[in-house]
Write a protein that holds these residues in place. Structure first.
Motif, PDB file in Angstrom:
ATOM      1  N   GLU A   1       0.792  -1.280   0.204  1.00  0.00           N
ATOM      2  CA  GLU A   1       0.131   0.163   0.157  1.00  0.00           C
ATOM      3  C   GLU A   1       0.851   1.152   0.000  1.00  0.00           C
ATOM      4  O   GLU A   1       0.676   2.202  -0.731  1.00  0.00           O
ATOM      5  CB  GLU A   1      -0.845   0.035   1.247  1.00  0.00           C
ATOM      6  N   GLU A   2       1.815   1.226   0.754  1.00  0.00           N
ATOM      7  CA  GLU A   2       2.622   2.520   0.938  1.00  0.00           C
ATOM      8  C   GLU A   2       3.314   2.719  -0.557  1.00  0.00           C
ATOM      9  O   GLU A   2       3.794   3.879  -0.471  1.00  0.00           O
ATOM     10  CB  GLU A   2       3.691   2.448   2.085  1.00  0.00           C
ATOM     11  N   PHE A   3       3.563   1.809  -1.284  1.00  0.00           N
ATOM     12  CA  PHE A   3       4.241   2.000  -2.462  1.00  0.00           C
ATOM     13  C   PHE A   3       3.355   2.220  -3.684  1.00  0.00           C
ATOM     14  O   PHE A   3       3.896   2.685  -4.753  1.00  0.00           O
ATOM     15  CB  PHE A   3       5.307   0.826  -2.934  1.00  0.00           C
ATOM     16  N   LEU A   4       2.062   2.197  -3.687  1.00  0.00           N
ATOM     17  CA  LEU A   4       1.139   2.317  -4.554  1.00  0.00           C
ATOM     18  C   LEU A   4       0.853   3.874  -4.860  1.00  0.00           C
ATOM     19  O   LEU A   4       0.928   4.508  -3.803  1.00  0.00           O
ATOM     20  CB  LEU A   4      -0.168   1.571  -4.450  1.00  0.00           C
ATOM     21  N   THR A   5       0.583   4.338  -6.117  1.00  0.00           N
ATOM     22  CA  THR A   5       0.140   5.865  -6.154  1.00  0.00           C
ATOM     23  C   THR A   5      -1.251   5.747  -5.795  1.00  0.00           C
ATOM     24  O   THR A   5      -1.931   4.632  -5.238  1.00  0.00           O
ATOM     25  CB  THR A   5      -0.002   5.818  -7.776  1.00  0.00           C
ATOM     26  N   HIS A   6      -1.680   6.968  -5.297  1.00  0.00           N
ATOM     27  CA  HIS A   6      -2.891   7.280  -4.635  1.00  0.00           C
ATOM     28  C   HIS A   6      -3.942   6.727  -5.695  1.00  0.00           C
ATOM     29  O   HIS A   6      -4.775   5.789  -5.066  1.00  0.00           O
ATOM     30  CB  HIS A   6      -3.325   8.807  -4.611  1.00  0.00           C
ATOM     31  N   THR A   7      -4.032   6.596  -6.896  1.00  0.00           N
ATOM     32  CA  THR A   7      -4.870   6.290  -7.823  1.00  0.00           C
ATOM     33  C   THR A   7      -5.082   4.639  -7.866  1.00  0.00           C
ATOM     34  O   THR A   7      -5.985   4.142  -7.993  1.00  0.00           O
ATOM     35  CB  THR A   7      -4.479   6.502  -9.382  1.00  0.00           C
ATOM     36  N   GLN A   8      -3.651   3.964  -7.872  1.00  0.00           N
ATOM     37  CA  GLN A   8      -3.673   2.435  -7.883  1.00  0.00           C
ATOM     38  C   GLN A   8      -4.474   2.233  -6.600  1.00  0.00           C
ATOM     39  O   GLN A   8      -5.149   1.236  -6.570  1.00  0.00           O
ATOM     40  CB  GLN A   8      -2.349   2.180  -7.729  1.00  0.00           C
ATOM     41  N   MET A   9      -3.990   2.710  -5.410  1.00  0.00           N
ATOM     42  CA  MET A   9      -4.337   2.179  -4.092  1.00  0.00           C
ATOM     43  C   MET A   9      -6.291   2.512  -4.065  1.00  0.00           C
ATOM     44  O   MET A   9      -6.957   1.609  -3.743  1.00  0.00           O
ATOM     45  CB  MET A   9      -3.870   3.206  -2.969  1.00  0.00           C
ATOM     46  N   GLU A  10      -6.783   3.610  -4.463  1.00  0.00           N
ATOM     47  CA  GLU A  10      -8.262   3.811  -4.599  1.00  0.00           C
ATOM     48  C   GLU A  10      -8.941   2.941  -5.189  1.00  0.00           C
ATOM     49  O   GLU A  10      -9.773   2.262  -4.919  1.00  0.00           O
ATOM     50  CB  GLU A  10      -8.302   5.194  -4.930  1.00  0.00           C
ATOM     51  N   GLU A  11      -8.212   2.360  -6.593  1.00  0.00           N
ATOM     52  CA  GLU A  11      -8.717   1.597  -7.625  1.00  0.00           C
ATOM     53  C   GLU A  11      -8.912   0.195  -7.192  1.00  0.00           C
ATOM     54  O   GLU A  11      -9.818  -0.494  -7.187  1.00  0.00           O
ATOM     55  CB  GLU A  11      -8.089   1.740  -8.748  1.00  0.00           C
ATOM     56  N   ILE A  12      -8.121  -0.418  -6.376  1.00  0.00           N
ATOM     57  CA  ILE A  12      -7.922  -1.408  -5.712  1.00  0.00           C
ATOM     58  C   ILE A  12      -9.042  -1.451  -4.486  1.00  0.00           C
ATOM     59  O   ILE A  12      -9.786  -2.453  -4.393  1.00  0.00           O
ATOM     60  CB  ILE A  12      -6.702  -1.799  -5.039  1.00  0.00           C
TER      61      ILE A  12
END
Length: 312
Positions: A258-269
């Motif tokens: 989670e800490e390495f994902l972009t904000h968009t990637q995190m929100e989409e998952i």
């Protein structure tokens, strides 16, 4: 000119019938410097005896150990954990295929043409063959959609026995191997998911291996006909065999990275996972607009159906 150093990681299990052909093809690789790490996953046949002459003949190139049965996912992760982080490239290998002589150097050449600062993963089509190495067909076809997170979270588009990783991929994945392996669908899928999210995946449409299909396969390829393939899928869904496996793996991936994902990637998952907790109409609306996709039209329709059913 110095040849690239490649470590081949092979997990064996009751592979006595075809292991010699595979080993001969590994030793015949050209224009690369190879070592082979073999972990036998508790074979009860003569696999170990078949491997012994190779280990004795090439003690500086082949490292072998026989251990308790862990299953294919844990066995390959254990190979990664115990392999030295000193090679240029790392390749997965099955026990019953036959590699073309230029399989590794072709992969390495393509990888060398990309950025050296990010995780890279090579995979390819395979020449499917029967037990006598008679050609059946080429599988999988070259993906028509991008090999990135939106595909990798819901579909594995890379065949593990074709994979070659750069050292960045190997070391980063090795540094954080999942402890909850029962949440991982398959070791190669996990690595495809990682690299598609944080690096670049290269797909080669030219087969580099003869991918043998036979009754003893622990895991097989795409030999089934259209009707048989869909009958198996329906049966798995009805029996509940594949219920929630995608969401479990997605939750684990999100928790670990989670800490390495972009904000968009995190929100989409998160949106994908949260929709499964909602009512059927909300799930249907999400399935209609989801950014996640599979490569084929029919597989994509199945994905939407599974989301609506709440069984992802």
């Amino acid at each position: 000119m110095k040849q690239p150093k490649v470590l081949i990681m092979m997990s064996t299990y009751n592979g006595e019938r075809y292991i010699n052909e595979q080993m001969d093809s590994l030793m015949a690789q050209v224009n690369v410097e190879t070592q082979i790490y073999i972990r036998d996953d508790g074979s009860t046949d003569d696999t170990i005896e078949k491997l012994r002459p190779y280990v004795e003949a090439y003690p500086d190139r082949i490292y072998f150990r026989s251990e308790q049965n862990l299953g294919v996912i844990r066995s390959f992760f254990e190979l990664m954990r115990s392999s030295p982080p000193t090679f240029d490239y790392y390749a997965f290998c099955d026990q019953d295929d036959v590699w073309e002589q230029d399989k590794l150097i072709r992969a390495v050449t393509l990888l060398q043409n990309r950025s050296t600062a990010i995780p890279l993963l090579y995979c390819s089509s395979t020449q499917m063959v029967d037990q006598h190495l008679t050609a059946i067909g080429v599988w999988p076809k070259v993906p028509q959609k991008r090999l990135e997170l939106h595909n990798a979270l819901v579909e594995n588009s890379c065949v593990g026995c074709t994979m070659v990783m750069n050292s960045i991929t190997f070391n980063q994945v090795r540094a954080s191997l999942p402890s909850e392996v029962n949440q991982v669908i398959m070791h190669d899928w996990w690595i495809y998911l990682y690299v598609s999210t944080f690096g670049e995946v290269l797909f080669d449409g030219q087969p580099g291996i003869k991918y043998r299909q036979h009754q003893g396969n622990v895991l097989g390829g795409g030999r089934d006909g259209w009707i048989q393939k869909w009958r198996k899928r329906v049966n798995r869904f009805v029996n509940g065999n594949n219920h929630y496996i995608l969401s479990k793996q997605a939750r684990l991936f999100l928790a670990m990275y989670e800490e390495f994902l972009t904000h968009t990637q995190m929100e989409e998952i998160r949106d994908l996972l949260h929709c499964l907790e909602k009512g059927v109409f909300d799930r249907a609306w999400y399935a209609f607009k989801t950014p996640f996709y599979r490569q084929s039209f029919l597989d994509n329709m199945v994905l939407k159906f599974v989301i609506i059913a709440g069984k992802l």
